[in-house]
Design a protein around this motif. Structure first.
Motif, PDB file in Angstrom:
ATOM      1  N   SER A   1      -6.123  -5.028  -6.397  1.00 45.16           N
ATOM      2  CA  SER A   1      -7.553  -5.124  -6.708  1.00 45.16           C
ATOM      3  C   SER A   1      -8.345  -3.905  -6.270  1.00 45.16           C
ATOM      4  O   SER A   1      -9.296  -3.497  -6.949  1.00 45.16           O
ATOM      5  N   ASN A   2      -7.986  -3.297  -5.145  1.00 45.03           N
ATOM      6  CA  ASN A   2      -8.789  -2.203  -4.606  1.00 45.03           C
ATOM      7  C   ASN A   2      -8.398  -0.824  -5.121  1.00 45.03           C
ATOM      8  O   ASN A   2      -9.175   0.121  -4.972  1.00 45.03           O
ATOM      9  N   ASP A   3      -7.213  -0.685  -5.732  1.00 45.10           N
ATOM     10  CA  ASP A   3      -6.761   0.666  -6.084  1.00 45.10           C
ATOM     11  C   ASP A   3      -6.084   0.757  -7.455  1.00 45.10           C
ATOM     12  O   ASP A   3      -5.414   1.737  -7.753  1.00 45.10           O
ATOM     13  N   PHE A   4      -6.286  -0.254  -8.296  1.00 46.20           N
ATOM     14  CA  PHE A   4      -5.537  -0.283  -9.558  1.00 46.20           C
ATOM     15  C   PHE A   4      -5.913   0.846 -10.509  1.00 46.20           C
ATOM     16  O   PHE A   4      -5.086   1.281 -11.313  1.00 46.20           O
ATOM     17  N   THR A   5      -7.151   1.337 -10.429  1.00 43.14           N
ATOM     18  CA  THR A   5      -7.532   2.412 -11.360  1.00 43.14           C
ATOM     19  C   THR A   5      -6.729   3.677 -11.073  1.00 43.14           C
ATOM     20  O   THR A   5      -6.270   4.357 -11.995  1.00 43.14           O
ATOM     21  N   VAL A   6      -6.549   3.998  -9.798  1.00 43.92           N
ATOM     22  CA  VAL A   6      -5.741   5.164  -9.426  1.00 43.92           C
ATOM     23  C   VAL A   6      -4.288   4.942  -9.828  1.00 43.92           C
ATOM     24  O   VAL A   6      -3.616   5.854 -10.338  1.00 43.92           O
ATOM     25  N   ALA A   7      -3.803   3.711  -9.627  1.00 47.24           N
ATOM     26  CA  ALA A   7      -2.421   3.401  -9.995  1.00 47.24           C
ATOM     27  C   ALA A   7      -2.189   3.598 -11.493  1.00 47.24           C
ATOM     28  O   ALA A   7      -1.156   4.146 -11.903  1.00 47.24           O
ATOM     29  N   ILE A   8      -3.134   3.166 -12.298  1.00 39.57           N
ATOM     30  CA  ILE A   8      -3.001   3.339 -13.754  1.00 39.57           C
ATOM     31  C   ILE A   8      -2.980   4.817 -14.113  1.00 39.57           C
ATOM     32  O   ILE A   8      -2.171   5.273 -14.936  1.00 39.57           O
ATOM     33  N   GLU A   9      -3.848   5.582 -13.488  1.00 33.48           N
ATOM     34  CA  GLU A   9      -3.874   7.028 -13.741  1.00 33.48           C
ATOM     35  C   GLU A   9      -2.538   7.678 -13.422  1.00 33.48           C
ATOM     36  O   GLU A   9      -2.142   8.659 -14.059  1.00 33.48           O
ATOM     37  N   GLU A  10      -1.818   7.117 -12.457  1.00 36.71           N
ATOM     38  CA  GLU A  10      -0.537   7.681 -12.039  1.00 36.71           C
ATOM     39  C   GLU A  10       0.657   7.017 -12.721  1.00 36.71           C
ATOM     40  O   GLU A  10       1.800   7.296 -12.375  1.00 36.71           O
ATOM     41  N   GLY A  11       0.399   6.132 -13.690  1.00 39.44           N
ATOM     42  CA  GLY A  11       1.493   5.625 -14.502  1.00 39.44           C
ATOM     43  C   GLY A  11       1.850   4.166 -14.347  1.00 39.44           C
ATOM     44  O   GLY A  11       2.877   3.724 -14.880  1.00 39.44           O
ATOM     45  N   ALA A  12       1.056   3.381 -13.620  1.00 39.16           N
ATOM     46  CA  ALA A  12       1.358   1.958 -13.453  1.00 39.16           C
ATOM     47  C   ALA A  12       1.451   1.260 -14.800  1.00 39.16           C
ATOM     48  O   ALA A  12       0.622   1.476 -15.693  1.00 39.16           O
ATOM     49  N   THR A  13       2.463   0.407 -14.940  1.00 42.42           N
ATOM     50  CA  THR A  13       2.582  -0.423 -16.138  1.00 42.42           C
ATOM     51  C   THR A  13       2.344  -1.898 -15.836  1.00 42.42           C
ATOM     52  O   THR A  13       2.057  -2.675 -16.736  1.00 42.42           O
ATOM     53  N   PHE A  14       2.477  -2.284 -14.572  1.00 46.66           N
ATOM     54  CA  PHE A  14       2.110  -3.623 -14.108  1.00 46.66           C
ATOM     55  C   PHE A  14       1.201  -3.463 -12.895  1.00 46.66           C
ATOM     56  O   PHE A  14       1.600  -2.842 -11.897  1.00 46.66           O
ATOM     57  N   ILE A  15      -0.013  -4.000 -12.987  1.00 46.43           N
ATOM     58  CA  ILE A  15      -0.909  -4.010 -11.838  1.00 46.43           C
ATOM     59  C   ILE A  15      -1.036  -5.445 -11.357  1.00 46.43           C
ATOM     60  O   ILE A  15      -1.104  -6.379 -12.147  1.00 46.43           O
ATOM     61  N   ARG A  16      -1.038  -5.630 -10.043  1.00 44.77           N
ATOM     62  CA  ARG A  16      -1.014  -6.959  -9.446  1.00 44.77           C
ATOM     63  C   ARG A  16      -2.407  -7.268  -8.895  1.00 44.77           C
ATOM     64  O   ARG A  16      -2.813  -6.734  -7.868  1.00 44.77           O
ATOM     65  N   ILE A  17      -3.132  -8.130  -9.588  1.00 42.73           N
ATOM     66  CA  ILE A  17      -4.537  -8.376  -9.269  1.00 42.73           C
ATOM     67  C   ILE A  17      -4.729  -9.822  -8.816  1.00 42.73           C
ATOM     68  O   ILE A  17      -4.424 -10.755  -9.553  1.00 42.73           O
ATOM     69  N   GLY A  18      -5.250  -9.976  -7.605  1.00 43.27           N
ATOM     70  CA  GLY A  18      -5.476 -11.302  -7.055  1.00 43.27           C
ATOM     71  C   GLY A  18      -6.942 -11.682  -6.999  1.00 43.27           C
ATOM     72  O   GLY A  18      -7.510 -12.199  -7.954  1.00 43.27           O
ATOM     73  N   SER A  19      -7.578 -11.385  -5.884  1.00 43.10           N
ATOM     74  CA  SER A  19      -8.953 -11.857  -5.643  1.00 43.10           C
ATOM     75  C   SER A  19      -9.945 -11.371  -6.686  1.00 43.10           C
ATOM     76  O   SER A  19     -10.883 -12.098  -7.040  1.00 43.10           O
ATOM     77  N   ALA A  20      -9.786 -10.169  -7.193  1.00 46.41           N
ATOM     78  CA  ALA A  20     -10.724  -9.648  -8.178  1.00 46.41           C
ATOM     79  C   ALA A  20     -10.632 -10.377  -9.516  1.00 46.41           C
ATOM     80  O   ALA A  20     -11.507 -10.231 -10.369  1.00 46.41           O
ATOM     81  N   LEU A  21      -9.603 -11.178  -9.653  1.00 45.44           N
ATOM     82  CA  LEU A  21      -9.371 -11.869 -10.922  1.00 45.44           C
ATOM     83  C   LEU A  21      -9.476 -13.386 -10.789  1.00 45.44           C
ATOM     84  O   LEU A  21     -10.188 -14.040 -11.558  1.00 45.44           O
ATOM     85  N   VAL A  22      -8.789 -13.939  -9.823  1.00 44.77           N
ATOM     86  CA  VAL A  22      -8.771 -15.401  -9.679  1.00 44.77           C
ATOM     87  C   VAL A  22      -9.520 -15.878  -8.445  1.00 44.77           C
ATOM     88  O   VAL A  22      -9.645 -17.089  -8.223  1.00 44.77           O
ATOM     89  N   GLY A  23     -10.049 -14.955  -7.629  1.00 45.50           N
ATOM     90  CA  GLY A  23     -10.788 -15.337  -6.449  1.00 45.50           C
ATOM     91  C   GLY A  23      -9.890 -15.889  -5.364  1.00 45.50           C
ATOM     92  O   GLY A  23      -8.665 -15.743  -5.385  1.00 45.50           O
ATOM     93  N   LYS A  24     -10.511 -16.549  -4.376  1.00 42.74           N
ATOM     94  CA  LYS A  24      -9.768 -17.183  -3.288  1.00 42.74           C
ATOM     95  C   LYS A  24     -10.301 -18.599  -3.108  1.00 42.74           C
ATOM     96  O   LYS A  24     -11.447 -18.893  -3.394  1.00 42.74           O
ATOM     97  N   GLU A  25      -9.432 -19.482  -2.609  1.00 44.41           N
ATOM     98  CA  GLU A  25      -9.846 -20.870  -2.392  1.00 44.41           C
ATOM     99  C   GLU A  25      -9.541 -21.276  -0.964  1.00 44.41           C
ATOM    100  O   GLU A  25      -8.668 -20.692  -0.331  1.00 44.41           O
TER     101      GLU A  25
END
Length: 226
Positions: free
Chosen positions: A202-226
């Protein structure tokens, strides 16, 4: 915000990065990390159009797969104990944390003829003692050793970067993983096409994509926390 609304925002951010860097957005897959949320919220993620679901604890992983398994593609992204492999194989299509031969052996043993586990080899690029994974220099010998297991396919590499307030500081880590991936590809191993990079959260996926990420693992920014 609902999961659907968060997903729309996330997709806009991914699109902006890919447009700016002239990258193919279709090659970036979102893995919704649902370890902190309920089965109901995981169902909402699937309802919103997400396909890839990531779990890192076997208890929650089994429960969610039992109730929702046919609706998604399931990724086990946490450290997997050898004694718990039998709970995951045959259900989860991807394993993001392959880092030892004993784990590969157990996965291979539990799969039947014709079945394959798509594995990411976990690399501790940052060298942090708190993180699992192989050191960069161990990756190629390890992958070469995996040739003895007929049910293991090395689809890519995975890493977790340290948390920084400035995500730009993660760039060397992601770049290093991509360079190691490129070295593995030069081996031309049938069982290790190693095309994918699982990196960025969630905190660094944009940089990861720029460097070639094909799978980004997104938790709280997408589904929140309970």
């Amino acid at each position: 915000m609902s999961v659907k609304e968060r997903l729309s925002t996330l997709q806009e951010q991914i699109d902006a990065v890919c447009t700016r860097c002239n990258l193919d957005i279709s090659k970036v897959q979102i893995v919704a990390v649902t370890k902190y949320v309920s089965v109901e919220t995981t169902a909402q993620a699937l309802d919103a159009g997400l396909v890839h679901i990531g779990e890192n604890r076997t208890e929650g992983a089994v429960q969610k797969w039992d109730e929702l398994g046919e609706r998604g593609i399931w990724h086990f992204i946490g450290s997997l104990q050898t004694r718990k492999v039998k709970q995951i194989v045959g259900k989860y299509e991807y394993l993001h944390s392959l880092d030892r031969l004993s784990l590969a052996k157990e996965v291979d043993k539990r799969l039947e003829d014709g079945q394959v586990m798509k594995c990411f080899v976990q690399v501790n690029v940052s060298g942090e003692e708190s993180k699992s994974g192989l050191s960069p220099k161990e990756v190629i010998p390890f992958i070469q050793d995996l040739g003895q297991f007929k049910h293991i396919e090395v689809v890519g590499l995975m890493t977790m970067a340290p948390f920084y307030d400035d995500p730009e500081l993660t760039r060397p880590i992601f770049r290093n993983l991509r360079e190691i991936r490129d070295e593995v590809q030069l081996l031309n191993l049938d069982y290790a096409p190693c095309k994918e990079l699982s990196m960025g959260m969630s905190n660094d996926f944009t940089v990861a994509i720029e460097e070639g990420a094909t799978f980004i693992r997104i938790g709280s920014a997408l589904v929140g926390k309970e």
